[in-house]
Enzyme design. Structure first.
Site, PDB file in Angstrom:
ATOM      1  N   GLY A  75       0.659  -1.131  -0.087  1.00 54.78           N
ATOM      2  CA  GLY A  75      -0.210   0.081   0.013  1.00 54.78           C
ATOM      3  C   GLY A  75       0.878   1.307  -0.020  1.00 54.78           C
ATOM      4  N   THR A  76       1.888   1.299   0.829  1.00 57.37           N
ATOM      5  CA  THR A  76       2.847   2.679   0.915  1.00 57.37           C
ATOM      6  C   THR A  76       3.202   2.983  -0.701  1.00 57.37           C
ATOM      7  OG1 THR A  76       3.263   1.814   3.255  1.00 57.37           O
ATOM      8  CG2 THR A  76       4.662   3.459   1.982  1.00 57.37           C
ATOM      9  N   GLN A 188      -8.193  -0.385   3.260  1.00 57.82           N
ATOM     10  CA  GLN A 188      -9.036  -0.640   4.232  1.00 57.82           C
ATOM     11  C   GLN A 188     -10.340  -1.250   3.765  1.00 57.82           C
ATOM     12  OE1 GLN A 188      -8.381  -1.327   7.627  1.00 57.82           O
ATOM     13  NE2 GLN A 188      -6.386  -0.591   7.551  1.00 57.82           N
ATOM     14  N   ALA A 209      -2.424  -6.838  -0.226  1.00 55.52           N
ATOM     15  CA  ALA A 209      -2.544  -8.040   0.200  1.00 55.52           C
ATOM     16  C   ALA A 209      -2.627  -8.293   1.830  1.00 55.52           C
ATOM     17  CB  ALA A 209      -1.647  -9.199  -0.432  1.00 55.52           C
ATOM     18  N   THR A 246      12.270  -7.425 -10.195  1.00 57.15           N
ATOM     19  CA  THR A 246      11.873  -8.862 -10.400  1.00 57.15           C
ATOM     20  C   THR A 246      10.701  -9.296  -9.531  1.00 57.15           C
ATOM     21  OG1 THR A 246      14.228  -9.683 -10.746  1.00 57.15           O
ATOM     22  CG2 THR A 246      12.162 -11.418 -10.278  1.00 57.15           C
ATOM     23  N   CYS A 337       0.963   2.571  12.679  1.00 60.88           N
ATOM     24  CA  CYS A 337       2.076   2.974  12.344  1.00 60.88           C
ATOM     25  C   CYS A 337       2.858   4.297  13.212  1.00 60.88           C
ATOM     26  CB  CYS A 337       2.049   3.658  10.890  1.00 60.88           C
ATOM     27  SG  CYS A 337       1.119   2.438   9.784  1.00 60.88           S
TER      28      CYS A 337
HETATM   29  C1  LIG Z   1      -1.952  -0.501   5.754  1.00 61.59           C
HETATM   30  C2  LIG Z   1      -2.238   0.670   5.002  1.00 61.59           C
HETATM   31  C3  LIG Z   1      -1.387   1.243   4.064  1.00 61.59           C
HETATM   32  C4  LIG Z   1      -0.003   0.833   4.052  1.00 61.59           C
HETATM   33  O1  LIG Z   1       0.094  -0.306   3.369  1.00 61.59           O
HETATM   34  P1  LIG Z   1       1.501  -1.359   3.341  1.00 61.59           P
HETATM   35  O2  LIG Z   1       1.015  -2.501   2.620  1.00 61.59           O
HETATM   36  O3  LIG Z   1       1.623  -1.640   4.880  1.00 61.59           O
HETATM   37  O4  LIG Z   1       2.544  -0.475   2.928  1.00 61.59           O
HETATM   38  C5  LIG Z   1      -1.872   2.453   3.503  1.00 61.59           C
HETATM   39  N1  LIG Z   1      -3.015   2.910   3.520  1.00 61.59           N
HETATM   40  C6  LIG Z   1      -4.097   2.299   4.478  1.00 61.59           C
HETATM   41  C7  LIG Z   1      -5.432   3.065   4.509  1.00 61.59           C
HETATM   42  C8  LIG Z   1      -3.751   1.437   5.276  1.00 61.59           C
HETATM   43  O5  LIG Z   1      -4.325   0.783   6.011  1.00 61.59           O
END
Ligand SMILES: *Cc1c(COP(=O)(O)O)cnc(C)c1O
Length: 395
Positions: A75-76, A188, A209, A246, A337
């Site tokens: 996600g980040t 989320q 995931a 990769t 976080c």
């Molecule tokens: C967990 C989360 C992220 C970050 O995702 P990662 O896979 O941990 O990098 C970003 N945005 C939201 C809303 C999240 O809940």
């Protein structure tokens, strides 16, 4: 303090355990089909086919074309790619190197807020649209933040701290009318909400995931065909030149399988989780004095089915978290976080919640391994810990 009580994990918004069926799908790609996707030989071709199949499967759930999916490390990275990618592409196009204006919500995850802050340092103008007391962006407030030179907007689909669901469809439509690129961080939302990008009208969407019983460290960015983004990781030209490196084949296969499983049971599971959430919430608010719910009411339809966020008067959330951990219960105070620093949650602050109430807040998020039978024990341990801590602070 040894404790023989059953451990209960209530932090599914931070991450989830991996579904054994997901692991099963992934295993062959560590042993038999371990080839590099870029290799021409059979080993490579088999790995490539698995990525092609997984991409198609994920695209199906998003109702987009497979070529609009960019796999990332989570996600980040997807959020970073969206915000940096779009703004950098504009900078590259703009001969004079002129910057523009972007809008993000005040309750975004740090994966969006940090790149936004960096852009400000680089000379971009950033507006932060606020939320109401329920943690929801107001559509008229949002509209008033948009300017002639606004080129990009990022508003999360559902908030990770209070579970508030944003009016993404309406916001995206406003942006589309003005030709503004719209990104939503849906990390989320993936397990519970509509993901059809045509229905939503978004240009970019972040998913991962690790929040849906899949492996951590893998995610994707949906990039609508025609939206110009500059790659942020360059190298071998993988992912259609959008993200070098990769491919994480096993991770991608696991991601697709996790998405398939979570979407197949989403109605049933949402109902089960919200049932437990409502019940526990009610018990806490009734039995524990000085407890108050943060975020949308549970029956408003504006809250994720698995989220509970409650403040306990005269108790520090962080102490509560530590004591609950000793009692075998995992929760979070604010965003996981930011748990390392004791800054009050920016989300509750944006909602107008007092610092005091913010410091005493706890997030409990439900998931697969929680059952109805756990509820009395959760309430029992929680009330005990709150009582103990209030006893201490009273002297
Ligand atoms: C967990 C989360 C992220 C970050 O995702 P990662 O896979 O941990 O990098 C970003 N945005 C939201 C809303 C999240 O809940």
């Amino acid at each position: 303090m040894a404790n023989s009580q059953k451990p209960i994990y209530l932090d599914y918004a931070s991450t989830t355990p991996v579904n054994p069926q997901v692991v099963e799908a992934m295993l062959p790609f560590y042993f038999d089909v371990f080839g590099n996707v870029s290799s021409t030989h059979t080993w490579g071709q088999k790995a490539r086919q698995a990525v092609v199949d997984s991409r198609a499967k994920i695209a199906g759930y998003l109702n987009c074309s497979p070529s609009e999916i960019v796999f990332t490390s989570g996600g980040t990275e997807s959020c970073n790619l969206a915000i940096r990618g779009v703004t950098e592409a504009v900078e590259l196009l703009n001969q004079k190197g002129e910057k523009g204006h972007i809008v993000v919500s005040k309750i975004e995850h740090h994966a969006v807020l940090e790149p936004a802050r960096e852009l400000e340092e680089k000379g971009w103008e950033v507006s932060y649209v606020g939320v109401d007391e329920q943690g929801v962006v107001d559509i008229e407030d949002f509209r008033s933040e948009l300017r002639e030179d606004t080129i990009f907007v990022s508003v999360m689909y559902a908030n990770n701290e209070v579970g508030s669901i944003q009016p993404i469809k309406e916001l995206a439509e406003i942006c589309r009318e003005r030709g503004i690129v719209f990104h939503t961080d849906a990390c989320q939302a993936v397990g519970f909400l509509e993901l059809d990008v045509e229905e939503l009208g978004v240009d970019l969407m972040t998913i991962n995931a690790g929040k849906i019983y899949g492996p951590k460290g893998v995610g994707a960015l949906y990039v609508r065909d025609g939206v110009d983004i500059a790659p942020q990781i360059v190298g071998g030209g993988q992912e259609n030149e959008m993200r070098g490196g990769t491919e994480n084949v096993a991770g991608i296969v696991g991601f697709a399988r996790a998405l398939e499983l979570v979407r197949s049971e989403k109605e049933v599971e949402a109902k089960r989780l919200s049932g437990m959430r409502d019940k526990l919430g009610e018990m806490i608010l009734e039995k524990i004095e000085g407890s108050v719910l943060n975020g949308p009411s549970v029956d408003s339809g504006k809250r994720l089915p698995n989220n509970l966020n409650i403040s306990f008067e005269d108790v520090e959330g962080e102490s509560l978290l530590l004591r609950l951990d000793m009692e075998g219960i995992a929760v979070s105070s604010g965003s996981a976080c930011t748990s390392n620093d004791l800054e009050p949650s920016h989300v509750l602050k944006a909602m107008g919640v007092s610092d005091e109430r913010t410091y005493s807040s706890l997030r409990l998020t439900f998931g697969k391994l929680v059952t109805e039978d756990d509820l009395p024990s959760i309430l029992d341990r929680l009330s005990g810990v709150v009582r103990d801590l209030r006893g201490i602070t009273a002297f």
